[in-house]
Design a protein around this motif. Structure first.
Motif, short mmCIF file in Angstrom:
data_model
loop_
_atom_site.label_atom_id
_atom_site.label_comp_id
_atom_site.label_asym_id
_atom_site.label_seq_id
_atom_site.Cartn_x
_atom_site.Cartn_y
_atom_site.Cartn_z
N PRO A 111 0.81 -1.23 0.00
CA PRO A 111 0.00 0.00 0.00
C PRO A 111 0.84 1.28 0.00
N GLN A 154 1.78 1.79 -3.50
CA GLN A 154 0.60 2.32 -4.20
C GLN A 154 0.46 3.81 -4.00
N ASP A 155 0.57 4.25 -2.74
CA ASP A 155 0.35 5.66 -2.44
C ASP A 155 1.42 6.55 -3.07
N GLN A 181 -2.44 0.92 -8.58
CA GLN A 181 -3.43 0.23 -7.76
C GLN A 181 -3.16 -1.27 -7.84
N THR A 216 -6.20 -3.93 -4.02
CA THR A 216 -7.44 -3.21 -3.75
C THR A 216 -8.55 -4.20 -3.43
N TYR A 264 -7.33 -8.36 0.35
CA TYR A 264 -7.46 -7.02 0.94
C TYR A 264 -8.04 -7.13 2.36
#
Length: 228
Positions: free
Chosen positions: A171, A174-175, A180, A183, A191
């Motif tokens: 994550p 991802q940020d 993505q 998810t 997830y």
């Protein structure tokens, strides 16, 4: 618990998924230990003494006997302290746990790092798409393998601990990158697992603070663009 005759040390650094694995196992077992902070850019004589082959963290030291490589360390901890086992007792299930943990390191982790290093190459869309597709394929295997609350059943076990990289570090990637990967829409079971795992009281105590790790990743990511 470690007895008074036992000396347990862990050489590591904040932000390492591999060090975090060992910390989770020790916390689950209730083992007291001394944490020795290492600077990877300036490796200590102690680290070079205990891990002269790879010169990497984590290094686990039990009564002056050093052990390297996080998955090997996890097995040693489980074999040495029998309370709250993290590996299954049945041989076939133990073999599967080892298989999927190795898969996480050799496929998911390596693909994620490969994707991380290639995503800034703006003129190579084909290579980036290939890396994303391979990462999705690897995560889908884990999605299909997840049958219960955790990979270890109702309680976290060896594979869950090995997969802390997926739950916490992916994550972050991802940020930083905008990709993505993990998810609720693409991998609903994986997830949900990640949320339960990260909110487990033992795991929560062992995770590094998110903001400094995010800042480190962001600075490194930005530097890749500036170097082009």
């Amino acid at each position: 618990m470690a007895t008074n005759q036992e000396e347990v040390k862990l050489l590591g650094a904040m932000g390492s998924a591999f060090v975090c694995r060992v910390q989770i196992a020790l916390k689950l077992k209730g083992i007291e230990y001394k944490f020795v902070q290492e600077n990877i850019a300036n490796k200590s004589d102690l680290l070079l003494k205990y891990n002269p082959v790879y010169k990497k963290i984590p290094v686990f030291v039990h009564n002056e006997k050093p052990i390297s490589e996080s998955l090997v360390i996890l097995e040693y901890i489980d074999d040495t302290w029998k309370q709250n086992p993290i590996l299954p007792s049945e041989p076939y299930q133990r073999a599967l746990a080892r298989f999927w943990s190795k898969f996480i390191d050799e496929k998911v982790k390596m693909l994620s790092f490969k994707l991380w290093s290639s995503v800034h190459v703006v003129d190579d869309d084909k290579e980036r798409a290939k890396n994303v597709a391979e990462t999705f394929e690897a995560l889908q295997f884990l999605e299909n393998e997840l049958k219960e609350k955790f990979f270890g059943g109702e309680e976290i076990g060896f594979v869950d601990i090995a997969a802390v990289f997926i739950a916490f570090w992916i994550p972050l990637i991802q940020d930083v990158t905008g990709l993505q990967l993990l998810t609720a829409e693409k991998f609903p079971k994986l997830y949900q697992w990640s949320q339960k795992f990260l909110n487990h009281p033992i795991v929560e105590q062992c995770l590094p603070p998110r903001d400094p790790v995010f800042s480190y990743f962001k600075a490194h990511y930005d530097s890749l663009f500036l170097s082009k």
